[in-house]
Design an enzyme around this catalytic site. Structure first.
Site, PDB file in Angstrom:
ATOM      1  N   GLU A  31      15.058  30.206 -17.140  1.00 22.53           N
ATOM      2  CA  GLU A  31      13.945  31.069 -17.561  1.00 22.53           C
ATOM      3  C   GLU A  31      13.236  31.690 -16.361  1.00 22.53           C
ATOM      4  O   GLU A  31      12.016  31.860 -16.339  1.00 22.53           O
ATOM      5  CB  GLU A  31      12.975  30.327 -18.478  1.00 22.53           C
ATOM      6  CG  GLU A  31      13.619  29.984 -19.808  1.00 22.53           C
ATOM      7  CD  GLU A  31      12.637  29.835 -20.946  1.00 22.53           C
ATOM      8  OE1 GLU A  31      11.591  30.502 -20.933  1.00 22.53           O
ATOM      9  OE2 GLU A  31      12.933  29.037 -21.845  1.00 22.53           O
TER      10      GLU A  31
ATOM     11  N   GLN B  84       0.819  -1.212   0.000  1.00 22.69           N
ATOM     12  CA  GLN B  84       0.000   0.000   0.000  1.00 22.69           C
ATOM     13  C   GLN B  84       0.856   1.267   0.000  1.00 22.69           C
ATOM     14  O   GLN B  84       0.521   2.262  -0.670  1.00 22.69           O
ATOM     15  CB  GLN B  84      -0.921  -0.008   1.224  1.00 22.69           C
ATOM     16  CG  GLN B  84      -2.005   1.061   1.182  1.00 22.69           C
ATOM     17  CD  GLN B  84      -2.913   0.975   2.390  1.00 22.69           C
ATOM     18  OE1 GLN B  84      -2.462   1.139   3.526  1.00 22.69           O
ATOM     19  NE2 GLN B  84      -4.187   0.707   2.162  1.00 22.69           N
TER      20      GLN B  84
END
Length: 381
Positions: free
Chosen positions: A365, A280
């Site tokens: 950027e 899980q």
């Protein structure tokens, strides 16, 4: 993609498949070698040029394919799933040429856009070592000399420097005018007085050369001015509004490649008598990775649609797409390394490369701190 339906059109899905086929044949097989040897991905470049994927944004009137902003993002995303360095070929070609498309005269567009469409690369020269986020503090100068301009100074961190044929360079033309004293120029690789620094040795994207641009009395013709004198910084910022989205697309592609590999690995890796994918805790990690990645993808696609229309809120969405997607890419690639355990930490598997490559998407950027400033100022306008 229509404004009211978050689905790709049939043509866009066909484009994805076409890029995916090129990537599988000519990009993915060389990605590890390109990273290891820190060499330019020439095989990817040649294949992208042959398929018109190297600069798909070039309008049809200049012999390009005229792809929209979303289609360009799809190309970059698919290439980045296998090789981030190779994805910088279409990304930087758009970055370098966008100032010309946004503000250049018909003459300068006719001169350079068809050559870009044929495969001659375009890079972008804005940053300097002492003027990164503070672009108005740049020191590179351009002075008039008759009908020409003469450039002196340097630019730092220039992607694909030395490979590209053309460079859009921002330089100070009026030192007393502050941010209004910066202009934009096209510099060609063979111009006298224009040279390159040594290749930077980098954490990631090692196949994409990063070098300084050096100008020593570099003389260029007066008709290489892009837009009006003094409008360079305005043009540069308009450019980034559009091209930051491509970095978001690159980040999404890197993250998708890492998730794909990690998912396949945990289905095969066995511990305690069963595949670790059955645990899980592993399933929760995969679910979070996929959920965040899909949210990033949708934000990038929405921002691309705004770029295509040049919407008034593009600055916010461009910054948000780049910032969120790059943060997600860093988290997803880090989790992918974790899912592989010790195997994830060695270069026998690509996730460690993807993790190194993802980091730069948070920096170039405009750092993600700067993106948050951009978004905050847009919200308070």
């Amino acid at each position: 993609m229509s404004d009211d339906a978050f689905t790709l059109t049939e043509d866009q899905r066909d484009l994805q498949e076409a890029v995916r086929a090129v990537v599988a044949d000519k990009v993915a097989p060389y990605a590890a070698e390109v990273d290891r040897e820190a060499r330019f991905p020439q095989e990817a470049h040649d294949a992208l040029v042959a398929a018109d994927f190297h600069a798909p944004h070039v309008p049809e009137e200049y012999d390009g394919v005229g792809a929209g902003a979303l289609e360009v993002c799809l190309v970059i995303e698919e290439v980045a799933r296998a090789c981030a360095s190779s994805s910088l070929i279409p990304a930087v070609n758009k970055l370098g040429s966008m100032p010309v498309l946004l503000a250049g005269s018909d003459d300068i567009k006719q001169r350079y856009m068809p050559r870009l469409a044929r495969g001659e690369g375009f890079s972008y020269g804005l940053s300097e070592r002492e003027a990164g986020s503070d672009t108005a503090a740049m020191r590179c100068r351009a002075r008039r000399d008759g009908d020409d301009w003469v450039l002196d100074g340097q630019k730092s961190w220039i992607t694909n420097a030395g490979v590209s044929e053309f460079y859009t360079v921002m330089a100070v033309t009026d030192p007393d005018a502050g941010s209004r004293g910066i202009s934009a120029f096209v510099v060609e690789k063979g111009d006298e007085g224009f040279t390159f620094g040594a290749k930077e040795r980098k954490l990631g994207i090692t196949g994409s050369p990063t070098r300084e641009l050096l100008f020593d009395s570099c003389r260029i013709p007066g008709d290489r001015l892009v837009g009006e004198e003094g409008q360079g910084l305005k043009i540069a910022l308009r450019t980034l509004d559009h091209t930051r989205i491509t970095i978001g697309a690159q980040a999404v592609g890197i993250a998708q490649g890492a998730l794909d590999y990690a998912r396949d690995y945990v289905k095969e890796r066995r511990q305690f008598g069963k595949a670790i994918a059955e645990f899980q805790g592993i399933q929760f990690m995969l679910a979070d990775m996929a959920m965040q990645l899909e949210a990033a993808r949708q934000l990038v696609y929405v921002a691309a649609a705004r770029s295509q229309r040049s919407d008034a809120d593009l600055s916010f969405f461009g910054a948000a797409a780049k910032c969120f997607a790059s943060d997600v890419a860093m988290q997803v690639t880090t989790d992918a390394v974790q899912l592989l355990g010790g195997a994830g930490y060695v270069n026998d598997h690509p996730v460690e490369r993807m993790m190194r490559d993802a980091k730069i998407t948070q920096i170039y950027e405009g750092t993600n701190q700067v993106q948050r400033l951009v978004m905050g100022r847009q919200l308070l306008r």
